[in-house]
Design a protein around this motif. Structure first.
Motif, PDB file in Angstrom:
ATOM      1  N   MET A 255       8.612 -27.694  -9.105  1.00  0.00           N
ATOM      2  CA  MET A 255       9.175 -28.604  -7.990  1.00  0.00           C
ATOM      3  C   MET A 255      10.143 -29.411  -8.300  1.00  0.00           C
ATOM      4  N   LEU A 256       9.145 -30.401  -9.735  1.00  0.00           N
ATOM      5  CA  LEU A 256       9.966 -31.524 -10.493  1.00  0.00           C
ATOM      6  C   LEU A 256      11.166 -30.843 -10.504  1.00  0.00           C
ATOM      7  N   LEU A 257      11.328 -30.059 -11.509  1.00  0.00           N
ATOM      8  CA  LEU A 257      12.857 -29.754 -11.712  1.00  0.00           C
ATOM      9  C   LEU A 257      14.381 -28.956 -10.915  1.00  0.00           C
ATOM     10  N   HIS A 258      13.597 -28.656  -9.399  1.00  0.00           N
ATOM     11  CA  HIS A 258      14.254 -29.023  -8.260  1.00  0.00           C
ATOM     12  C   HIS A 258      14.868 -30.083  -7.819  1.00  0.00           C
ATOM     13  N   GLN A 259      13.374 -31.459  -7.905  1.00  0.00           N
ATOM     14  CA  GLN A 259      13.605 -32.097  -6.491  1.00  0.00           C
ATOM     15  C   GLN A 259      14.299 -33.369  -7.440  1.00  0.00           C
ATOM     16  N   THR A 260      14.276 -33.292  -8.807  1.00  0.00           N
ATOM     17  CA  THR A 260      14.004 -35.067  -9.487  1.00  0.00           C
ATOM     18  C   THR A 260      15.050 -34.906 -10.775  1.00  0.00           C
ATOM     19  N   ARG A 261      15.493 -35.240 -11.306  1.00  0.00           N
ATOM     20  CA  ARG A 261      16.266 -35.580 -12.566  1.00  0.00           C
ATOM     21  C   ARG A 261      15.907 -35.683 -14.353  1.00  0.00           C
ATOM     22  N   LEU A 262      14.279 -36.082 -13.491  1.00  0.00           N
ATOM     23  CA  LEU A 262      13.459 -36.427 -14.803  1.00  0.00           C
ATOM     24  C   LEU A 262      13.604 -35.196 -16.158  1.00  0.00           C
ATOM     25  N   SER A 263      13.844 -36.310 -17.527  1.00  0.00           N
ATOM     26  CA  SER A 263      14.269 -34.839 -18.107  1.00  0.00           C
ATOM     27  C   SER A 263      12.500 -33.752 -18.785  1.00  0.00           C
ATOM     28  N   VAL A 264      12.938 -33.240 -19.184  1.00  0.00           N
ATOM     29  CA  VAL A 264      12.304 -32.506 -19.696  1.00  0.00           C
ATOM     30  C   VAL A 264      10.595 -32.641 -19.868  1.00  0.00           C
ATOM     31  N   ASN A 265      10.647 -33.355 -21.606  1.00  0.00           N
ATOM     32  CA  ASN A 265       9.565 -34.064 -21.667  1.00  0.00           C
ATOM     33  C   ASN A 265       8.932 -35.222 -20.074  1.00  0.00           C
ATOM     34  N   ASP A 266       9.915 -35.741 -19.293  1.00  0.00           N
ATOM     35  CA  ASP A 266       8.934 -36.772 -17.595  1.00  0.00           C
ATOM     36  C   ASP A 266       8.428 -35.709 -17.895  1.00  0.00           C
ATOM     37  N   VAL A 267       9.141 -34.390 -16.811  1.00  0.00           N
ATOM     38  CA  VAL A 267       8.198 -33.025 -16.276  1.00  0.00           C
ATOM     39  C   VAL A 267       7.133 -32.757 -16.344  1.00  0.00           C
ATOM     40  N   ALA A 268       6.858 -32.721 -18.278  1.00  0.00           N
ATOM     41  CA  ALA A 268       6.008 -32.305 -18.543  1.00  0.00           C
ATOM     42  C   ALA A 268       4.866 -33.238 -18.729  1.00  0.00           C
ATOM     43  N   ALA A 269       5.292 -34.556 -19.011  1.00  0.00           N
ATOM     44  CA  ALA A 269       4.239 -36.053 -19.048  1.00  0.00           C
ATOM     45  C   ALA A 269       3.840 -36.605 -17.278  1.00  0.00           C
ATOM     46  N   GLU A 270       4.921 -36.161 -16.035  1.00  0.00           N
ATOM     47  CA  GLU A 270       3.914 -36.066 -14.472  1.00  0.00           C
ATOM     48  C   GLU A 270       2.927 -35.307 -14.072  1.00  0.00           C
ATOM     49  N   ILE A 271       2.976 -33.749 -14.860  1.00  0.00           N
ATOM     50  CA  ILE A 271       1.601 -33.307 -14.558  1.00  0.00           C
ATOM     51  C   ILE A 271       0.725 -33.232 -15.825  1.00  0.00           C
ATOM     52  N   GLY A 272       1.538 -33.401 -16.369  1.00  0.00           N
ATOM     53  CA  GLY A 272      -0.538 -34.148 -17.088  1.00  0.00           C
ATOM     54  C   GLY A 272      -0.073 -33.598 -18.354  1.00  0.00           C
ATOM     55  N   VAL A 273       0.567 -32.767 -19.250  1.00  0.00           N
ATOM     56  CA  VAL A 273       0.689 -31.967 -19.993  1.00  0.00           C
ATOM     57  C   VAL A 273       1.779 -32.343 -21.405  1.00  0.00           C
ATOM     58  N   LEU A 274       0.658 -33.412 -21.866  1.00  0.00           N
ATOM     59  CA  LEU A 274       1.391 -34.465 -23.351  1.00  0.00           C
ATOM     60  C   LEU A 274       2.078 -33.983 -24.454  1.00  0.00           C
ATOM     61  N   ASP A 275       2.118 -32.383 -24.389  1.00  0.00           N
ATOM     62  CA  ASP A 275       2.863 -32.314 -25.003  1.00  0.00           C
ATOM     63  C   ASP A 275       3.937 -31.085 -25.417  1.00  0.00           C
ATOM     64  N   ALA A 276       4.663 -31.378 -25.235  1.00  0.00           N
ATOM     65  CA  ALA A 276       6.337 -31.238 -24.731  1.00  0.00           C
ATOM     66  C   ALA A 276       5.994 -29.626 -24.790  1.00  0.00           C
ATOM     67  N   SER A 277       6.555 -29.122 -26.159  1.00  0.00           N
ATOM     68  CA  SER A 277       6.243 -28.266 -27.024  1.00  0.00           C
ATOM     69  C   SER A 277       5.630 -27.008 -26.286  1.00  0.00           C
ATOM     70  N   TYR A 278       4.820 -27.359 -25.924  1.00  0.00           N
ATOM     71  CA  TYR A 278       3.226 -26.643 -25.770  1.00  0.00           C
ATOM     72  C   TYR A 278       4.388 -26.272 -23.786  1.00  0.00           C
ATOM     73  N   PHE A 279       4.056 -27.124 -23.528  1.00  0.00           N
ATOM     74  CA  PHE A 279       5.267 -27.284 -22.085  1.00  0.00           C
ATOM     75  C   PHE A 279       5.953 -26.274 -21.981  1.00  0.00           C
ATOM     76  N   SER A 280       7.111 -25.950 -22.699  1.00  0.00           N
ATOM     77  CA  SER A 280       8.390 -25.375 -23.014  1.00  0.00           C
ATOM     78  C   SER A 280       8.150 -23.618 -22.984  1.00  0.00           C
ATOM     79  N   ARG A 281       6.617 -23.715 -24.175  1.00  0.00           N
ATOM     80  CA  ARG A 281       6.483 -21.957 -24.373  1.00  0.00           C
ATOM     81  C   ARG A 281       5.263 -21.514 -22.874  1.00  0.00           C
ATOM     82  N   LEU A 282       4.229 -22.618 -22.690  1.00  0.00           N
ATOM     83  CA  LEU A 282       3.985 -22.238 -21.272  1.00  0.00           C
ATOM     84  C   LEU A 282       5.271 -21.751 -20.277  1.00  0.00           C
TER      85      LEU A 282
END
Length: 301
Positions: A255-282
């Motif tokens: 939903m954040l990727l749809h609705q915002t122009r936040l970077s991928v790292n910032d999207v991860a941070a918004e949902i509480g995932v501080l490890d961006a690489s883990y977020f991408s793997r997930l």
């Protein structure tokens, strides 16, 4: 950053064409209740509708054709003589439904306030909870009665709006009971205590997903052990709590990727995932692509 949550007014402004200002379709009091022919409404929508939440319940009844909607982390298809219910607060999206005929109704709890309290309404009609079964197949004669009630409600609304609200309410309550008579719980064969725990877990997921990512955190909030929670959730839903958490996290991210122009790292941070690489793997594990590739698909690149 909050996920877009639309009431009827903001949804109309963003996703409906100007023709819907015609009060022959939506009356002045459409904020708490309205009913239309679904084929007429979808012709005026700016499709596709991206993932979002609604403050109102959405009820669709199909008499010809089919509708496919993403509700929560699942995709549902309904056909002739079937209903789809999106409970208020649930995440949903859809693209181009192949609907020939049917009815669409938006309503808030407020519309039935003098008939039910919000809590009583959800207790009486399980499908109005975010954990309920959104797809209801109506056999005969329930389908006939449901269509007749929709036609009567539509005629009343088209002629009077909510000027004859008690009559419209009476027909609408009868309609909900007809749907309830055909409703089948997703957990019909499972013991009530297990179902209750599962439903509380799902509700906690909806409101805490950005801050609670561990099964142990949900178990503590529900006063059970992680092992017990895992066994119960898996027996009731067929999926582990971990998978429910992952899928709900990914839904927030999409939903954040749809609705915002936040970077991928910032999207991860918004949902509480501080490890961006883990977020991408997930993300890749469940979606088959990276978050950036997903956004490019949205943008048509």
């Amino acid at each position: 950053m909050k996920i877009n949550t639309h009431n009827v007014v903001s949804f109309k402004e963003k996703f409906m064409r100007p023709e819907t200002t015609d009060e022959s379709m939506l009356k002045a009091d459409f904020r708490t209740f309205f009913v239309v022919k679904v084929e007429e409404m979808f012709q005026l929508m700016k499709l596709p509708i991206p993932p979002m939440r609604s403050t109102s319940h959405i009820l669709i009844y199909i008499t010809e054709g089919e509708a496919i909607m993403n509700i929560g982390s699942q995709t549902f298809t309904i056909h002739e003589n079937e209903c789809m219910i999106v409970a208020a607060g649930q995440v949903y999206s859809f693209s181009n439904p192949d609907i020939n005929k049917g009815f669409l109704c938006y309503f808030e709890d407020l519309f039935l306030l003098n008939k039910f309290s919000a809590a009583d309404l959800r207790q009486e009609f399980e499908f109005l909870n975010i954990w309920g079964n959104p797809s209801v197949k109506l056999g005969q004669p329930v389908a006939t009665y449901t269509q007749q009630l929709f036609e009567r409600i539509l005629a009343e609304y088209t002629t009077h709006g909510l000027g004859t609200k008690p009559l419209t309410q009476a027909y609408f309550v009868a309609l909900l009971y007809e749907i309830q008579s055909a409703y089948k719980s997703l957990n019909a064969s499972v013991q009530n205590m297990a179902v209750g725990l599962t439903n509380r877990f799902k509700e906690l997921l909806t409101s805490n997903i950005r801050t609670m990512h561990r099964v142990s955190e949900y178990a503590a909030a529900l006063n059970v052990t992680p092992n017990h929670l895992n066994k119960v959730i898996k027996s009731v839903t067929g999926k582990s709590p971990t998978k429910w958490i992952d899928e709900t996290l990914l839904l927030e991210a999409k939903m954040l990727l749809h609705q915002t122009r936040l970077s991928v790292n910032d999207v991860a941070a918004e949902i509480g995932v501080l490890d961006a690489s883990y977020f991408s793997r997930l993300f890749r594990k469940y979606e088959g692509c990276t978050p950036l590739q997903f956004r490019k698909k949205i943008d048509g690149i």
